[in-house]
Design a protein around this motif. Structure first.
Motif, PDB file in Angstrom:
ATOM      1  N   PHE A 313       0.838  -1.296   0.082  1.00 34.68           N
ATOM      2  CA  PHE A 313      -0.062   0.385   0.285  1.00 34.68           C
ATOM      3  C   PHE A 313       0.925   0.931  -0.365  1.00 34.68           C
ATOM      4  N   ASP A 314       0.490   2.184  -1.067  1.00 38.75           N
ATOM      5  CA  ASP A 314       1.630   3.777  -1.247  1.00 38.75           C
ATOM      6  C   ASP A 314       0.766   4.087  -0.502  1.00 38.75           C
ATOM      7  N   ALA A 319      -4.712   6.532   5.291  1.00 41.47           N
ATOM      8  CA  ALA A 319      -4.839   6.763   4.429  1.00 41.47           C
ATOM      9  C   ALA A 319      -5.491   5.228   3.996  1.00 41.47           C
ATOM     10  N   PHE A 320      -4.907   4.294   4.483  1.00 39.32           N
ATOM     11  CA  PHE A 320      -4.944   2.988   3.973  1.00 39.32           C
ATOM     12  C   PHE A 320      -6.828   2.370   5.393  1.00 39.32           C
ATOM     13  N   LEU A 321      -6.825   3.314   6.031  1.00 40.68           N
ATOM     14  CA  LEU A 321      -7.796   3.416   6.938  1.00 40.68           C
ATOM     15  C   LEU A 321      -8.872   3.163   6.177  1.00 40.68           C
ATOM     16  N   THR A 322      -9.094   4.713   5.000  1.00 40.59           N
ATOM     17  CA  THR A 322      -9.407   5.392   4.516  1.00 40.59           C
ATOM     18  C   THR A 322     -10.724   4.013   3.944  1.00 40.59           C
ATOM     19  N   PHE A 323      -8.742   3.279   3.036  1.00 40.58           N
ATOM     20  CA  PHE A 323      -8.973   2.721   1.819  1.00 40.58           C
ATOM     21  C   PHE A 323     -10.168   1.543   2.125  1.00 40.58           C
ATOM     22  N   LEU A 324      -9.646   0.703   3.314  1.00 43.43           N
ATOM     23  CA  LEU A 324     -10.069  -0.039   4.074  1.00 43.43           C
ATOM     24  C   LEU A 324     -12.395   0.401   3.918  1.00 43.43           C
ATOM     25  N   GLU A 458      -7.140 -15.594   6.117  1.00 46.85           N
ATOM     26  CA  GLU A 458      -6.340 -16.129   4.467  1.00 46.85           C
ATOM     27  C   GLU A 458      -6.232 -15.457   3.954  1.00 46.85           C
ATOM     28  N   THR A 459      -6.213 -14.242   4.319  1.00 52.66           N
ATOM     29  CA  THR A 459      -5.541 -12.895   3.609  1.00 52.66           C
ATOM     30  C   THR A 459      -4.854 -11.821   3.990  1.00 52.66           C
ATOM     31  N   PRO A 460      -3.952 -10.886   3.754  1.00 53.86           N
ATOM     32  CA  PRO A 460      -3.380 -10.162   4.572  1.00 53.86           C
ATOM     33  C   PRO A 460      -4.415  -8.835   4.823  1.00 53.86           C
ATOM     34  N   TYR A 461      -5.389  -8.695   4.684  1.00 56.60           N
ATOM     35  CA  TYR A 461      -6.674  -7.457   5.114  1.00 56.60           C
ATOM     36  C   TYR A 461      -7.227  -8.420   5.952  1.00 56.60           C
ATOM     37  N   GLU A 462      -7.508  -9.781   5.857  1.00 55.93           N
ATOM     38  CA  GLU A 462      -8.093 -10.456   7.681  1.00 55.93           C
ATOM     39  C   GLU A 462      -6.964 -10.205   8.847  1.00 55.93           C
TER      40      GLU A 462
END
Length: 587
Positions: A313-314, A319-324, A458-462
């Motif tokens: 993530f760039d 910004a990452f929290l907004t994306f999620l 199963e994913t980095p997001y989880e």
């Protein structure tokens, strides 16, 4: 007021380190006999007071609601104060190891009950999360098997006006001394009253048990029971809800305190410290807990940064929290999708359970949506024996990347797993089934972390969802103490959660209101998890190759809800016994 201290609990629990006989074996020890007489007598009295449910031929469904008037409350205070005096006369050092554990658990439990009576918690029988009237709907979800179950329940329905009336008198007394939940946390919380007040009797949750009745009850008796239930709901339940709704709107909410801090309530500093002791089973101060929270948040943010690197993530954390929070890929389109995903995660656990636990509970659980009248202000999920409630309200606020952590916490191996394991133990005093938040919530939060070892995420997001949930609980140490002891505003608390977790705006708002209106409860989770993690690390270091995760987990769960010093001492004994679990070869 004499509270049970962490030092006392630790000294009482130290006997767990000894090589003990079977945990609940009968002994001829006079000290044991004296203690048992005290807690067995009190428990029988407590059941009569309707302070606990009894598993008997009525499935805990009794023919009356509890008395909650001020005179009864004062009598309860005096009774429990006398129990504490009796416990002071027990020679704790002469108790058998098993009864020393019982003593530590029981004295802590009774001390919390006394504190609640002395601070007159019964004058504030609601918070932003739940209330005495919404809690009544849980009775309708119990298993109804016999005619007696139904006749008792109908008697309860007819008792609602008396029960509500006593609660209103208590709430007026709380109003008079400024002892209420803060007004801001009560907005809209009367919706569940309005639903009942405006409903047809057959459409209320109270009529649910009568829609499908056991075939063992003859048809003509079923018809008579249904008619009696409808009459009670029409004549007693609905009018009582309508009167309470008017009281809430016209008197209680407008006059409720505007201050947020527990320390601003009558005898506030002592009151908040009593909630810290109750919910953490420690003597930590608000300042100490605040600092622990800040330190743990820093560690979790470092883990979050690693996940952000993994997904390339760039941008920064905000910004990452907004994306999620905004990318539609992370959200279910329908309530059914959310429920099915929760079920899939729960079944993934089932496929891995035997590698991490030697003993599994016999009890199973259902996955059901949170009732619509409660959902707008309810948590994302709630679990316990037989049920995992999933909130399907406002789907854009229910992130799928957080669902694995939520499911592990609320279903298995969290609450819907841990509680049945404890309840299925044989020969344990009934008071041991009472819930201790630091242990129960600590275990459920530990279960979220355990999911990384089990391969549930199963994913980095989880994985990030799990870390966000860890940050959510660590941030509670900061936010709860900030609000109740350091003058934080509601907006300041909301901003802290928004900046440090991936929770949605809706979740942040409902959670902060919950912390404001329920002082201390939010402190249970992370401090409890820390105790379990530290105990496991100690066992792994001491046992080396002999350490087996299954007997360790079995030992923690078999113990049931206990103060944290008792848990730590039990793991010391586990280490001394070479990592042997409570079930021998079965662990």
């Amino acid at each position: 007021m004499k509270k049970v201290s962490a030092a006392l609990l630790a000294s009482l629990a130290a006997a767990c380190v000894l090589q003990a006989p079977p945990l609940y074996a009968a002994t001829a020890n006079p000290a044991d006999a004296r203690l048992r007489t005290i807690y067995e007598t009190e428990w029988k009295w407590r059941l009569q007071q309707r302070q606990e449910d009894e598993e008997d031929d009525t499935n805990g469904i009794r023919a009356n609601l509890p008395k909650v008037d001020a005179a009864t409350q004062l009598a309860r205070q005096r009774y429990w104060e006398n129990v504490l005096k009796q416990l002071d006369g027990v020679a704790a050092n002469k108790l058998s190891p098993a009864e020393q554990v019982n003593f530590a658990v029981y004295r802590s439990q009774v001390a919390a009950l006394v504190a609640n009576q002395r601070f007159r918690e019964y004058e504030k029988p609601l918070n932003a999360d739940s209330a005495f009237w919404s809690n009544m709907t849980y009775e309708a979800r119990k298993p109804f098997r016999t005619k007696k179950d139904y006749t008792n329940y109908i008697a309860q329905l007819n008792d609602v006006p008396r029960y509500f009336g006593e609660q209103v008198v208590n709430m007026r007394a709380g109003l008079a001394r400024g002892f209420t939940p803060p007004k801001v946390t009560l907005a809209g919380r009367d919706a569940s009253l309005k639903v009942v007040a405006e409903a047809k009797p057959e459409d209320t949750a109270f009529y649910q048990p009568f829609k499908a009745m056991p075939a063992t009850i003859p048809a003509e008796e079923q018809a008579a029971l249904r008619a009696a239930a409808l009459q009670a709901i029409k004549d007693k339940v609905i009018p009582a809800h309508a009167q309470l709704l008017a009281f809430m709107r016209d008197e209680y909410v407008p006059k409720s305190t505007v201050n947020l801090a527990a320390e601003s309530l009558p005898d506030g500093k002592a009151y908040y410290q009593s909630k810290i002791v109750e919910f953490t089973t420690t003597d930590l101060s608000a300042d100490q807990i605040h600092q622990i929270g800040l330190a743990e948040m820093a560690k979790i943010r470092a883990e979050m940064a690693q996940v952000m690197k993994e997904v390339k993530f760039d941008g920064d954390l905000p910004a990452f929290l907004t994306f999620l929070r905004t990318d539609p890929r992370f959200y279910a389109k329908t309530p059914e999708e959310l429920l099915m995903r929760a079920a899939w995660i729960a079944k993934k656990f089932d496929g891995k359970a035997e590698r991490y636990f030697g003993r599994l509970p016999r009890s199973r659980f259902a996955i059901i949506p949170v009732p619509p009248e409660q959902a707008p202000y309810y948590t994302s999920g709630r679990g316990g024996p037989g049920v995992y409630l999933v909130n399907t309200y406002n789907l854009p606020a229910r992130a799928l990347y957080s669902l694995p952590a939520l499911t592990l916490h609320e279903s298995a191996p969290g609450h819907a797993f841990q509680m049945p394991v404890a309840l299925e133990q044989k020969g344990r005093p009934a008071f041991r089934n009472a819930y201790i938040s630091a242990y129960g919530e600590g275990w459920a939060l530990y279960a979220e972390r355990l999911g990384t070892e089990m391969g549930i995420y199963e994913t980095p997001y989880e994985v990030f969802g799990m870390l966000s949930y860890q940050a959510w609980r660590a941030s509670r140490l900061v936010v709860d103490t900030g609000i109740h002891a350091k003058g934080w505003t509601r907006e300041q608390a909301q901003r802290y959660l928004m900046e440090n977790t991936a929770l949605s705006q809706h979740e942040v708002e409902t959670e902060v209101d919950r912390y404001i209106s329920w002082p201390g409860q939010a402190l249970s989770y992370y401090l409890g998890e820390m105790a379990i993690v530290e105990a496991r690390k100690k066992a792994e270091a001491a046992l080396g190759d002999k350490f087996d995760i299954r007997p360790f987990h079995d030992t923690v769960l078999e113990l049931g809800s206990v103060p944290l010093p008792v848990l730590k001492a039990r793991i010391d004994r586990f280490i001394a016994e070479g990592g042997k679990g409570p079930y021998g070869a079965e662990s």
